[in-house]
Scaffold this active site. Structure first.
Site, PDB file in Angstrom:
ATOM      1  N   TRP A 187       0.798  -1.271  -0.028  1.00 58.75           N
ATOM      2  CA  TRP A 187      -0.074   0.061  -0.029  1.00 58.75           C
ATOM      3  C   TRP A 187       0.959   1.294  -0.023  1.00 58.75           C
ATOM      4  CZ3 TRP A 187      -0.477   3.706   3.849  1.00 58.75           C
ATOM      5  CH2 TRP A 187      -1.493   4.935   3.686  1.00 58.75           C
ATOM      6  N   ASP A 352     -15.588  13.185  -2.131  1.00 52.31           N
ATOM      7  CA  ASP A 352     -15.117  11.806  -1.673  1.00 52.31           C
ATOM      8  C   ASP A 352     -15.701  11.240  -0.428  1.00 52.31           C
ATOM      9  OD1 ASP A 352     -13.034   9.776  -0.865  1.00 52.31           O
ATOM     10  OD2 ASP A 352     -11.974  10.676  -2.748  1.00 52.31           O
ATOM     11  N   LYS A 462     -15.923   7.395  -8.280  1.00 54.78           N
ATOM     12  CA  LYS A 462     -14.552   6.787  -7.677  1.00 54.78           C
ATOM     13  C   LYS A 462     -14.947   5.636  -7.021  1.00 54.78           C
ATOM     14  CE  LYS A 462     -10.271   7.631  -5.433  1.00 54.78           C
ATOM     15  NZ  LYS A 462      -9.424   8.612  -4.493  1.00 54.78           N
ATOM     16  N   TRP A 463     -14.787   4.538  -7.612  1.00 58.16           N
ATOM     17  CA  TRP A 463     -15.308   3.070  -7.131  1.00 58.16           C
ATOM     18  C   TRP A 463     -14.093   2.473  -6.279  1.00 58.16           C
ATOM     19  CZ3 TRP A 463     -19.842   0.396  -9.089  1.00 58.16           C
ATOM     20  CH2 TRP A 463     -20.094  -1.112  -8.340  1.00 58.16           C
ATOM     21  N   ASP A 464     -14.115   2.642  -4.899  1.00 59.88           N
ATOM     22  CA  ASP A 464     -12.887   2.174  -3.970  1.00 59.88           C
ATOM     23  C   ASP A 464     -13.175   0.622  -3.579  1.00 59.88           C
ATOM     24  OD1 ASP A 464     -10.663   2.438  -2.782  1.00 59.88           O
ATOM     25  OD2 ASP A 464     -11.217   4.344  -1.926  1.00 59.88           O
ATOM     26  N   ASN A 466     -11.561  -1.087   0.019  1.00 56.68           N
ATOM     27  CA  ASN A 466     -10.313  -0.708   0.938  1.00 56.68           C
ATOM     28  C   ASN A 466      -9.768  -1.918   1.803  1.00 56.68           C
ATOM     29  OD1 ASN A 466      -9.070   1.977   0.705  1.00 56.68           O
ATOM     30  ND2 ASN A 466     -11.401   2.628   0.930  1.00 56.68           N
ATOM     31  N   ASP A 533      -2.298   5.686  -3.308  1.00 52.97           N
ATOM     32  CA  ASP A 533      -2.701   6.555  -2.240  1.00 52.97           C
ATOM     33  C   ASP A 533      -1.421   7.477  -1.997  1.00 52.97           C
ATOM     34  OD1 ASP A 533      -5.433   5.864  -1.917  1.00 52.97           O
ATOM     35  OD2 ASP A 533      -5.197   4.589  -0.227  1.00 52.97           O
TER      36      ASP A 533
END
Length: 721
Positions: A187, A352, A462-464, A466, A533
């Site tokens: 990450w 966001d 914005k398709w996240d 996590n 990120d």
């Protein structure tokens, strides 16, 4: 029977007498031979172009014959578990009676089109058939392969359990040694390129996480150890899979090497009922004699031409509010940011995380996708309308595959979460994963997403995603409960496909904590990806270098954020930050309310400059001139398809004592043409820029210095370099 096409186009040619099949891309040849007597398909050649007559006459390699050798190992197009085969199988099964060995036989070779052929095999006695698909997409250098499995029996035969079910096995020619190239990381540290010798045995890259992963990406290159950026033979294999995946490079002591590419991992079994079938994702592969750079550009061309939904569109300059407001979003501060973003020239405003009910931090709210009543008491439509009035598109962050335990959705449907019934669910980032292999879950997601887009005139998502999978299995566990590692991604695909069909103007960015879900499969359904990120402009040079090995700059989202950087604390001048982000799809993510008038003016100029070079960066050919970490400078060149415009970025992350670096030798230019620097009016021939090089522009003193050079052809129509 022999079928063939003009030599100027990719084609499939078949010699029926010998069983030889020749696949020709624009610059290479791939040859296989069907051996009906032995019940197998053997590999013959993959490399330089050759005519069908020569392909028919080529011998087939076979291992020396002894009772310990696997005479087919590394030679078959699609090795199975059965007989004297001891290498990595592409296909391994378990029948209802508990037995597993396969005994293949060839049914037929069926041309589908001029560029697509299917080799059909089946087990001699058991109810299983597998069809090997080969396709040569027009106008490029990439081969596509996939496999379909069919249970050909009745209920009396019971189910067939697929244990390994690869898309393809790609045999390589013999070489004295091999070097493997891939990316690794984590990450905020994605895309670390590494090349090292391939040992005898099995080298496995993969993901058991249920998504593509930050730690690796589903592709690898192989060369004989002598290839460089622009010369030397390179073979590359990739997989279009957005769930768990596995690439295995096997090198035998006898001198055979091959790559098996498939979805899933050990234990990800698929149950095939009587009459059932399964189609694998596509595996992509290529050969080039012109180094890693040509391999990358060939993949870039293929993704733009055959994979991306809207490759002709220029990606907009976006502003994202996350780093400015975090979870403390409300209508007032988003409107203030939107007005500043529009003044800078942004074309897309993205709201966001934090906009929905219960979302005051990351501990609650996921699953309850209606506007936060306190933060947006009038809903999202007034904000969307103002964003549109300002001349920008309106975008939203969503994370449809996740749920917080503290949510109404989880309280109502705890059974929708991926888990095995006797395991305690593990929370990561305070959330759990919804099971998108289940139709009721994907149906719910499609309904609320459709309503959200329609009611708020949303232009962009914005398709996240996590967190990785843990305790993943069907709610009612069965013999193939872990198929969710591949079926979840297929459920995701169905939602994306149907959503885009309902809303043709909707554009989507794939994100998974940064670059955790990047592969050709997700790119077939999205328009760009969030690369990492980590927005540190220096770190991004390494991340973007690794990203470019397979993926084009036109899908690589990159932001200019605040300094000091919110993740690393590094202080970087705005000029360097813009130059780093302008090498992809430019975005801005800083807190504009804290930028000075001078910073806002510089940013406005940066956005304007990017819009000028955007067609070259997003659509052009990319040449990696100087790699990060190999010297004081990093440099990348973009060239328009007609070679009329070139854009060159030069970065010097740290000041180093020593002699000045040599001129940058540019690539791909028309040799007899003359090119003018659009900023200095300096002029050189393409031959000079390619042979002597571009004199290095003056860089500011100190760390984090950078420059941008724009060249335009002013005369000449000579050959390409």
């Amino acid at each position: 029977m022999t079928t063939q096409r003009a030599t100027t186009a990719p084609s499939v040619q078949i010699d029926g007498t010998s069983g030889t099949v020749l696949l020709r891309t624009a610059h290479s040849a791939y040859v296989l031979r069907v051996d009906r007597a032995a019940g197998t398909v053997r590999h013959v050649h993959w490399g330089a172009p050759l005519p069908l007559a020569d392909a028919v006459a080529l011998p087939v390699w076979a291992d020396h014959d002894n009772s310990f050798a696997g005479r087919w190992d590394g030679v078959e197009e699609y090795p199975v578990d059965g007989g004297a085969r001891f290498g990595t199988p592409a296909l391994e099964v378990r029948f209802a009676d508990g037995s597993s060995p396969l005994e293949p036989t060839v049914e037929d070779v069926v041309p589908q089109t001029d560029d697509h052929v299917v080799v059909r095999l089946r087990d001699r006695a058991r109810p299983l058939a597998w069809h090997l698909h080969y396709r040569v997409p027009a106008g490029g250098g990439v081969l596509e392969r996939w496999t379909e499995f069919h249970h050909t029996g009745t209920d009396d035969d019971g189910d067939v359990l697929l244990l390994r079910y690869a898309s393809a096995h790609w045999p390589l020619p013999q070489r004295p040694a091999w070097r493997l190239g891939s990316v690794h990381g984590g990450w905020s540290a994605e895309g670390r390129l590494e090349r090292s010798g391939l040992p005898v045995g099995e080298t496995v890259l993969g993901s058991r996480r249920g998504h593509t992963g930050h730690h690796a990406n589903p592709w690898m290159t192989l060369d004989a150890g002598d290839a460089a950026e622009e010369h030397g033979e390179v073979w590359a294999v990739a997989l279009a899979a957005s769930g768990s995946w596995r690439l295995t490079a096997q090198r035998t002591a006898a001198g055979r090497t091959g790559v098996t590419a498939g979805e899933g991992h050990e234990g990800t079994e698929l149950r095939l009922p009587p009459g059932g079938s399964h189609r694998t994702p596509v595996s992509l592969a290529l050969h080039t004699p012109h180094g890693f750079g040509r391999a990358s550009r060939t993949f870039h061309h293929h993704l733009r031409t055959h994979v991306l939904p809207h490759p002709e569109e220029l990606r907009p300059v976006l502003y994202n509010s996350w780093e400015a407001t975090s979870f403390q979003v409300d209508e007032e501060n988003q409107l203030a940011l939107a007005r500043r973003a529009a003044d800078l020239g942004a074309e897309l405003f993205v709201l966001d995380d934090g906009w929905f009910r219960g979302r005051d931090d990351d501990k609650a709210g996921l699953g309850d996708w209606t506007p936060h009543p306190r933060r947006f008491p009038r809903g999202l439509r007034p904000l969307a309308d103002e964003v549109h009035r300002l001349g920008m598109a309106f975008g939203l962050w969503v994370e449809p595959e996740m749920v917080n335990v503290d949510s109404d959705l989880y309280r109502e449907h705890p059974d929708w979460v991926q888990h095995l019934p006797d395991r305690t669910p593990t929370e990561l980032r305070n959330q759990l994963v919804l099971d998108f292999s289940r139709p009721e879950v994907t149906g719910w997601a499609l309904r609320w997403l459709s309503g959200l887009v329609a009611e708020n005139t949303v232009d962009f998502l914005k398709w996240d995603f996590n967190r990785a999978f843990t305790e993943a299995g069907a709610h009612q566990a069965g013999p193939d409960a872990r198929r969710v590692h591949v079926e979840h991604a297929r459920g995701l695909y169905r939602v994306l496909d149907r959503l885009r069909t309902r809303f043709p103007r909707l554009r989507i960015e794939a994100c998974a904590g940064g670059g955790g879900r990047v592969d050709p499969g997700i790119l077939a359904r999205t328009d760009q990806v969030w690369t990492s990120d980590n927005t540190d402009a220096v770190d991004r040079l390494t991340i973007q270098h690794g990203f470019s090995q397979l993926y084009p700059a036109g899908v690589m989202s990159a932001w200019v954020t605040d300094s000091p950087n919110p993740l690393t604390g590094r202080v970087v001048p705005m000029r360097f930050r813009f130059h780093s982000a302008m090498a992809g799809v430019l975005g801005i993510g800083g807190d504009l309310t804290r930028w000075s008038d001078a910073e806002l003016a510089e940013a406005r100029g940066g956005v304007e400059l990017y819009k000028d070079i955007r067609p070259v960066v997003q659509r052009g050919r990319q040449f990696r001139l100087l790699a990060p970490g190999e010297g004081p400078l990093t440099a990348v060149q973009y060239l328009s398809e007609d070679a009329d415009r070139a854009v060159v970025f030069v970065w010097r992350p740290t000041t180093a004592f020593g002699p000045p670096p040599p001129p940058l030798r540019l690539r791909g230019l028309k040799q007899e043409a003359r090119y003018q620097d659009e900023d200095t009016a300096g002029e050189w021939s393409g031959a000079t820029l390619s042979g002597f090089g571009l004199p290095l522009p003056d860089l500011p003193t100190g760390d984090c210095a950078s420059a941008l050079v724009r060249l335009r052809r002013v005369t000449g129509h000579g050959r390409n370099g």
